[in-house]
Design a protein around this motif. Structure first.
Motif, PDB file in Angstrom:
ATOM      1  N   ALA A  69       0.810  -1.235   0.116  1.00 45.63           N
ATOM      2  CA  ALA A  69       0.169   0.050   0.000  1.00 45.63           C
ATOM      3  C   ALA A  69       0.745   1.199   0.043  1.00 45.63           C
ATOM      4  N   PRO A  70       0.692   2.141  -0.628  1.00 44.22           N
ATOM      5  CA  PRO A  70       1.674   3.127  -0.952  1.00 44.22           C
ATOM      6  C   PRO A  70       0.975   4.179  -0.005  1.00 44.22           C
ATOM      7  N   ALA A  71       1.652   5.427   0.317  1.00 46.22           N
ATOM      8  CA  ALA A  71       1.376   6.272   1.198  1.00 46.22           C
ATOM      9  C   ALA A  71       0.110   7.180   0.448  1.00 46.22           C
ATOM     10  N   CYS A  76       3.776  11.900   6.518  1.00 46.03           N
ATOM     11  CA  CYS A  76       4.071  10.769   7.498  1.00 46.03           C
ATOM     12  C   CYS A  76       2.953   9.823   7.926  1.00 46.03           C
ATOM     13  N   PHE A  77       3.048   8.520   7.966  1.00 44.67           N
ATOM     14  CA  PHE A  77       1.673   7.590   8.068  1.00 44.67           C
ATOM     15  C   PHE A  77       2.446   6.487   9.070  1.00 44.67           C
ATOM     16  N   VAL A  89       0.270  10.498  10.788  1.00 39.82           N
ATOM     17  CA  VAL A  89       0.633  10.899  11.910  1.00 39.82           C
ATOM     18  C   VAL A  89       1.385  12.331  11.770  1.00 39.82           C
ATOM     19  N   PRO A  90       1.667  13.001  12.867  1.00 42.02           N
ATOM     20  CA  PRO A  90       2.713  14.259  12.743  1.00 42.02           C
ATOM     21  C   PRO A  90       4.036  13.703  12.433  1.00 42.02           C
ATOM     22  N   CYS A  91       4.681  14.566  11.376  1.00 45.00           N
ATOM     23  CA  CYS A  91       5.912  14.217  11.190  1.00 45.00           C
ATOM     24  C   CYS A  91       6.797  14.911  12.286  1.00 45.00           C
ATOM     25  N   GLY A 266       3.966  -2.729  14.235  1.00 45.20           N
ATOM     26  CA  GLY A 266       3.708  -1.729  13.329  1.00 45.20           C
ATOM     27  C   GLY A 266       4.283  -1.409  12.235  1.00 45.20           C
ATOM     28  N   ALA A 267       3.844  -0.518  11.253  1.00 42.45           N
ATOM     29  CA  ALA A 267       4.643  -0.186  10.062  1.00 42.45           C
ATOM     30  C   ALA A 267       4.367   1.307   9.930  1.00 42.45           C
ATOM     31  N   PHE A 268       5.688   2.028   9.031  1.00 38.44           N
ATOM     32  CA  PHE A 268       5.807   3.334   9.056  1.00 38.44           C
ATOM     33  C   PHE A 268       6.409   3.760   7.906  1.00 38.44           C
ATOM     34  N   ILE A 269       5.823   4.717   7.042  1.00 37.91           N
ATOM     35  CA  ILE A 269       6.009   5.080   5.694  1.00 37.91           C
ATOM     36  C   ILE A 269       5.967   6.598   5.547  1.00 37.91           C
TER      37      ILE A 269
END
Length: 632
Positions: A69-71, A76-77, A89-91, A266-269
């Motif tokens: 899944a792309p952002a 920030c996600f 989410v806040p960068c 979790g995952a972060f992108i």
């Protein structure tokens, strides 16, 4: 009344369970159903217990799914296991710490050029995913920004492409060699982590492009760096013991670049700026765990692991094909860790395709993409894994890869006690224009024709491309291209290992098989000898074809006035020993940890030949051969 209310509450809870069953944590429930959502989704309550994958298979399935899944937009996600949706989410501000490009001589630990990179067999790379398996890892520490105290669990994960000339960001540089470069980084400072992308203009010059956010750094004659403008994604602290649960993916296209980190919870992108235009130029990928950043001079920090650590990186590249990646014994970042390479050589395998290699606190070798050895009296194992005995006396070509890497050995007979066996008495290499020889009787190091004194633990930079180190009784000669030799001096004889800086590649000599096929030997004139070969053909055709003339020899600096040129009269194997000697040597080899098989036979012969128990050690730490030649 209280009892009535309690009963009613139980009824409602039961009804809710029937109408709204709990979502399964199996990744099969969401595989192929990953979606991207905006920031208006309901956040996960912070006081909920963090769900975790029950096993590695579940974690990998979820990681595979969420990475598809792309952002939804630049920013920030994050996503929390097992939820397959991105939430904005806040960068946060990325660390203002450089991850400088490599510089200086190749070290004997991982990093600063001494690493393994996966190469695209064709086309260019569009994304790379790195992950690890670990064993014995209990602690790690590093100096943040290469300064101050060592901090527990301070490290970086980095995906680093090759440097490339032609970036439009280098347009203002007066240096024609200015190169674009970028790094996809996970930075863990011991209390929390962040992911971000760092861009570089390597060798830009004394200044940086104005009004563009670049910061000058002293690396490689003056370089410039900056982080992606949207900021970093904050990640919960990941202690080094979590290393096997982390997966980092960097990607680039004509229009954008991005970075994804997945953990067991979790995952972060994030999406970057594509500031150097790496698409179309990305041909190699380095992935590893390194120190937590470098300093303004361009020096990198080191991630220091506990003794007994073994880390196995897996570098998966996407280049549009399915063939296994190639291997390059090189790296691009200045950061390091305190591990080193050893057996086995890197393995590449589809699907993926991926490159897998091992580094550990006991490795003791520089990086190589293929390794071959000549040990004891004299047992050769080719780059492709063919083991055979070669007991001829004289100067021979062990290996040659192109005009800039040549390795020769001088084998001497064991006469009068062992007339049909030989040992390596001297080894020499030519790397580019530099010639290095390691001689015995007496032991000495000769560089470009002159004797050189080197102390244990010392590394001598012979040129910009070649370095010589002494570690205990082992001389290690390396080139910036990744080619290497390791000559371990054991009193009167030398065990030699030869490493290649890339694989597959064309190589010839006693340590090569034509086309990498262990079913064939190749003579110097190109004639192919299918196996098995006779004793006569092994020595009088194949072996004699690889003899080095006095004029071509790199070993004349070792000073022998007469070099015997001879072949053995008959084959000589362990079963030719006296039964009592055989039994005693066999017991020593078993005690050293050598297993049944062809290596045991070689070990028995060497223990008997040299009359020392230590001769067994080299076989205890050697991978079994792919094939064995027994000439009769």
């Amino acid at each position: 009344m209280l009892q009535l209310l309690a009963g009613w509450a139980r009824f409602i809870a039961t009804l809710s369970t029937i109408l709204f069953p709990l979502a399964t944590s199996s990744t099969e429930a969401f595989a192929g159903q990953v979606t991207a959502v905006g920031s208006d989704e309901i956040p996960i309550a912070k006081d909920q217990q963090t769900p975790r994958a029950r096993n590695a298979k579940e974690r990998e399935e979820w990681q595979n799914a969420i990475e598809l899944a792309p952002a939804p937009k630049k920013g920030c996600f994050e996503a929390r296991y097992p939820n397959p949706e991105w939430k904005e989410v806040p960068c946060v501000k990325a660390p203002d710490i450089p991850m400088p490009p490599r510089q200086g001589p190749r070290p004997l630990v991982v990093g600063n050029t001494d690493d393994i990179a996966a190469t695209a067999p064709s086309g260019t790379i569009s994304s790379t995913t790195g992950s690890f398996t670990i064993a014995g890892v209990t602690s790690e520490s590093g100096q943040i920004g290469n300064t101050g105290p060592f901090v527990a669990d301070a490290y970086t994960l980095q995906i680093n492409p090759n440097f490339f000339v032609g970036s439009t960001a280098c347009a203002a540089s007066t240096n024609a060699n200015c190169s674009g470069w970028q790094q996809w980084v996970y930075f863990n400072d011991g209390t929390q982590g962040t992911i971000f992308i760092q861009y570089w203009l390597v060798s830009f010059g004394a200044t940086c492009p104005p009004n563009a956010g670049w910061t000058h750094n002293g690396a490689v004659g003056g370089s410039c760096f900056k982080n992606n403008t949207s900021g970093a994604v904050q990640v919960p602290n990941q202690p080094i013991t979590n290393l096997g649960q982390l997966r980092l993916t960097g990607r680039v296209s004509l229009t954008e670049d991005g970075l994804t980190l997945t953990t067991d919870t979790g995952a972060f992108i994030l999406t970057g700026d594509n500031a150097v235009g790496a698409t179309g130029a990305w041909q190699m990928s380095e992935f590893n765990v390194f120190g937590p950043g470098g300093d303004s001079t361009g020096a990198g920090s080191q991630a220091v692991f506990n003794a007994g650590s073994t880390v196995t990186p897996r570098t998966q590249i996407n280049y549009g094909g399915t063939a296994p990646p190639g291997c390059a014994a090189t790296g691009f970042t200045a950061e390091t860790n305190n591990l080193s390479f050893g057996s086995p050589a890197p393995a590449s395998s589809p699907p993926g395709p991926a490159l897998i290699f091992v580094e550990s606190s006991t490795g003791g070798a520089t990086s190589n993409c293929a390794a071959a050895t000549g040990v004891g009296d004299t047992h050769l194992t080719t780059f492709s894994g063919l083991l055979y005995d070669f007991q001829a006396a004289g100067d021979f070509l062990l290996a040659q890869r192109g005009p800039d890497f040549v390795v020769q050995t001088r084998q001497v007979s064991g006469r009068p006690v062992w007339p049909d066996a030989t040992i390596n008495k001297a080894v020499a290499t030519r790397m580019g224009k530099t010639q290095v020889a390691i001689c015995t009787g007496p032991e000495r190091l000769v560089i470009d024709g002159g004797p050189v004194d080197i102390k244990n633990g010392q590394t001598i930079g012979v040129s910009d491309d070649v370095a010589v180190s002494l570690m205990g009784n082992a001389y290690i000669v390396t080139s910036q291209s990744g080619d290497s030799i390791r000559a371990q001096v054991n009193g009167p004889y030398i065990d030699v290992s030869v490493g290649l800086g890339e694989w597959p590649t064309k190589v010839v000599g006693l340590l090569a098989n034509p086309g990498g096929n262990t079913s064939n030997l190749g003579m110097s004139d190109g004639t192919i000898l299918p196996l098995p070969v006779s004793f006569k053909d092994l020595y009088y055709r194949y072996g004699d074809s690889w003899r080095v003339s006095e004029k071509e020899s790199l070993l004349s600096v070792c000073g022998d006035k007469y070099v015997e040129q001879s072949n053995p009269d008959r084959p000589f194997y362990s079963r030719d020993l006296d039964p009592k000697i055989y039994e005693s040597a066999q017991g020593i080899c078993f005690a050293a940890g050598v297993k049944e098989g062809p290596l045991l036979d070689a070990c028995i012969l060497d223990v008997a030949f040299f009359g020392r128990e230590s001769a067994a050690n080299v076989f205890a730490n050697t991978s079994p051969p792919v094939a064995v030649l027994v000439a009769r």
